[in-house]
Design a protein around this motif. Structure first.
Motif, PDB file in Angstrom:
ATOM      1  N   GLY A  29       0.830  -1.206   0.000  1.00 61.04           N
ATOM      2  CA  GLY A  29       0.000   0.000   0.000  1.00 61.04           C
ATOM      3  C   GLY A  29       0.861   1.252   0.000  1.00 61.04           C
ATOM      4  O   GLY A  29       1.928   1.299   0.627  1.00 61.04           O
ATOM      5  N   ALA A  30       0.420   2.271  -0.696  1.00 63.82           N
ATOM      6  CA  ALA A  30       1.209   3.495  -0.841  1.00 63.82           C
ATOM      7  C   ALA A  30       1.443   4.216   0.484  1.00 63.82           C
ATOM      8  O   ALA A  30       2.486   4.833   0.686  1.00 63.82           O
ATOM      9  CB  ALA A  30       0.516   4.437  -1.827  1.00 63.82           C
ATOM     10  N   ALA A  31       0.488   4.137   1.395  1.00 61.93           N
ATOM     11  CA  ALA A  31       0.610   4.886   2.649  1.00 61.93           C
ATOM     12  C   ALA A  31       1.658   4.305   3.593  1.00 61.93           C
ATOM     13  O   ALA A  31       2.043   4.963   4.555  1.00 61.93           O
ATOM     14  CB  ALA A  31      -0.737   4.974   3.346  1.00 61.93           C
ATOM     15  N   THR A  32       2.147   3.105   3.307  1.00 61.30           N
ATOM     16  CA  THR A  32       3.193   2.542   4.170  1.00 61.30           C
ATOM     17  C   THR A  32       4.451   3.395   4.121  1.00 61.30           C
ATOM     18  O   THR A  32       5.235   3.386   5.069  1.00 61.30           O
ATOM     19  CB  THR A  32       3.533   1.089   3.786  1.00 61.30           C
ATOM     20  N   ARG A  33       4.631   4.167   3.057  1.00 65.86           N
ATOM     21  CA  ARG A  33       5.821   5.028   2.987  1.00 65.86           C
ATOM     22  C   ARG A  33       5.738   6.198   3.967  1.00 65.86           C
ATOM     23  O   ARG A  33       6.728   6.868   4.201  1.00 65.86           O
ATOM     24  CB  ARG A  33       6.088   5.493   1.563  1.00 65.86           C
TER      25      ARG A  33
END
Length: 162
Positions: A29-33
């Motif tokens: 998922g993108a928000a893990t960054r």
């Protein structure tokens, strides 16, 4: 749960998986960054402390951090209920946070925005009760505003440099 509801639940999960849906904080998922990667500016007030605390509760504390979040908080109060004796019995607390997420290495602003909301509190009790209600309203307001900022950053996480 009826068998119809179970089938509907399973089918909706399959439909989401089939369309390429990935949970924001799930694997890939993108928000893990954003997790443990956003260094929030040092607070200089109680509202700033509350914002920083909530932000770090949700996304973790960055050390050293990939991104930096700067913010400006404005809180105002308006009387919304006045008794027949001209005594204010309820206040609205309005809050606005202007924020910018920057790349720490380049200092480039990656995204920015505003979050605003309100809450209220009763002023009809003792002075101590009114002050406690005001502090509680301020904490609720900062939770709301911080969650709005995190939601916005989560939505835009896919456009952030990794």
């Amino acid at each position: 749960m009826s068998s119809f509801n179970r089938r509907l639940f399973l089918l909706s999960g399959a439909a989401l998986a089939g369309c390429g849906f990935t949970p924001a904080y799930g694997p890939g998922g993108a928000a893990t960054r954003l997790q443990n990667a956003v260094l929030v500016d040092e607070p200089d007030s109680r509202p700033g402390y509350l914002l920083t605390r909530r932000f770090e509760e949700r996304l973790g504390r960055a050390n050293p951090g990939r991104y930096a979040l700067s913010y400006s908080i404005v809180i105002t109060e308006n009387a919304i209920a006045i008794s027949s004796n001209n005594v204010i019995t309820r206040y609205n607390m309005l809050g606005k946070v202007t924020f910018a997420l920057r790349d720490i290495d380049t200092d480039k602003v990656l995204t920015s925005g505003k979050a605003d909301s309100f809450t209220s509190y009763s002023a009809s009790g003792t002075t101590v009760a009114t002050q406690a209600a005001k502090r509680d309203a301020e904490a609720r307001l900062m939770t709301i505003l911080t969650d709005m900022i995190i939601t916005r950053l989560t939505a835009e996480a896919g456009t952030l440099p990794a």
